[in-house]
Design an enzyme around this catalytic site. Structure first.
Site, PDB file in Angstrom:
ATOM      1  N   LYS A 106     -26.531  -7.224  10.774  1.00  0.00           N
ATOM      2  CA  LYS A 106     -25.382  -8.405  10.182  1.00  0.00           C
ATOM      3  C   LYS A 106     -25.348  -7.953   8.910  1.00  0.00           C
ATOM      4  CE  LYS A 106     -27.819 -11.445   7.614  1.00  0.00           C
ATOM      5  NZ  LYS A 106     -27.529 -11.420   6.279  1.00  0.00           N
ATOM      6  N   SER A 113     -35.529   7.250   7.801  1.00  0.00           N
ATOM      7  CA  SER A 113     -35.152   6.430   6.776  1.00  0.00           C
ATOM      8  C   SER A 113     -35.604   7.381   5.454  1.00  0.00           C
ATOM      9  CB  SER A 113     -36.336   5.224   6.782  1.00  0.00           C
ATOM     10  OG  SER A 113     -36.108   4.285   5.534  1.00  0.00           O
TER      11      SER A 113
END
Length: 308
Positions: free
Chosen positions: A90, A36
């Site tokens: 999603k 990240s």
């Protein structure tokens, strides 16, 4: 089978709220690394990029990709090409073509690809599906209204092209209706409201029908204040069904029939482990296809500028 060595890419709010607790509860996974730009997890080796992570930790078996959809394809391509199983938050991609290519790569490499739709795993969704299968459906109304300032504060990516705007939550509703309705439906008309300073919509109204002319009407709005609304209402020969609170509660004719605590992400990780162990993939793009169709058919309406 020993625990699956899992890495997470994109350590943000959804990871801290949902992924980490679910992985911690799961006997199927062992979190071994993260990648990240900004976020890290205490006690877990952290890297700035997925390339660094894959090079440094060859023992990784599977990767959960939790960055915004505009940036997911490249990371998924790298993970799949390295022979890693991949969990896609999603929506599974910024475009349908991206997801189709990832599915082909996963098949060629013999690894599992999971397009996760967490709302399908809400506790009352399966009971709602069973009820609708037992009766004749007359009409369906979807009301998905929430406060973007509460749920997505200072997240500029959602207003950029590919960020989906109000379809970021709205696709959760689409993932439920594509699962619980007995026949596939398609969009016949749509209106999308775009703030004059944004490239993604803040509200949408969608009209669907299926092959039997069942009508489905959906309203998504990100300007809701006060009580948030995530409801699906179906008029049927057996009465009115209300699937409320994002799939958490099911009522028939006003009587509460089903309500259980939410464990959506725990169920997602159980499903991910299942497909890995069985050597299969689970890549349903029906909800994303509806979003694409809404942009294809939708009338564009300009509304007041949005300021967070």
């Amino acid at each position: 089978m020993p625990p699956i060595n899992l890495a997470i890419v994109g350590v943000g709010k959804i990871v801290r709220d949902q992924h980490l607790p679910s992985v911690a509860r799961s006997a199927d996974f062992n979190l071994v690394a993260t990648a990240s730009r900004h976020g890290t997890i205490d006690g877990v080796p952290a890297y700035k990029t997925i390339d660094e992570m894959l090079d440094a930790v060859p023992s990784i078996d599977a990767v959960s990709l939790c960055m915004p959809p505009q940036y997911r394809y490249e990371a998924a391509h790298k993970a799949l090409s390295a022979g890693k199983h991949v969990f896609l938050e999603k929506p599974p991609g910024a475009t349908l073509s991206e997801v189709a290519d990832l599915e082909a790569i996963a098949a060629a490499r013999g690894v599992s690809l999971f397009a996760s739709w967490h709302s399908r795993y809400a506790p009352a969704v399966e009971p709602a599906k069973a009820f609708l299968a037992s009766t004749h459906i007359k009409s369906v109304e979807v009301i998905w209204k929430e406060d973007v300032r509460h749920w997505h504060p200072n997240q500029a990516w959602i207003w950029q092209a590919g960020g989906l705007g109000v379809f970021d939550p709205g696709i959760n509703a689409l993932s439920i209706i594509t699962h619980i309705l007995p026949k596939a439906a398609f969009i016949t008309a749509a209106t999308l409201e775009f703030p004059e300073n944004c490239d993604a919509p803040i509200a949408a109204e969608l009209h669907f029908k299926d092959a039997d002319n069942l009508t489905i009407h959906a309203v998504f709005d990100w300007r809701q204040t006060g009580k948030q609304t995530w409801d699906i209402v179906a008029e049927t020969n057996a009465g009115t069904m209300v699937l409320a609170e994002g799939g958490a509660k099911l009522s028939i004719n006003g009587d509460l029939k089903f309500a259980e605590p939410e464990q959506e992400y725990s169920a997602l990780y159980s499903r991910f482990a299942q497909i890995i162990k069985s050597g299969t993939s689970d890549v349903d793009i029906a909800p994303l296809r509806h979003v694409a169709d809404a942009f294809l058919l939708g009338k564009r309406k300009s509304v007041a500028a949005f300021h967070d």
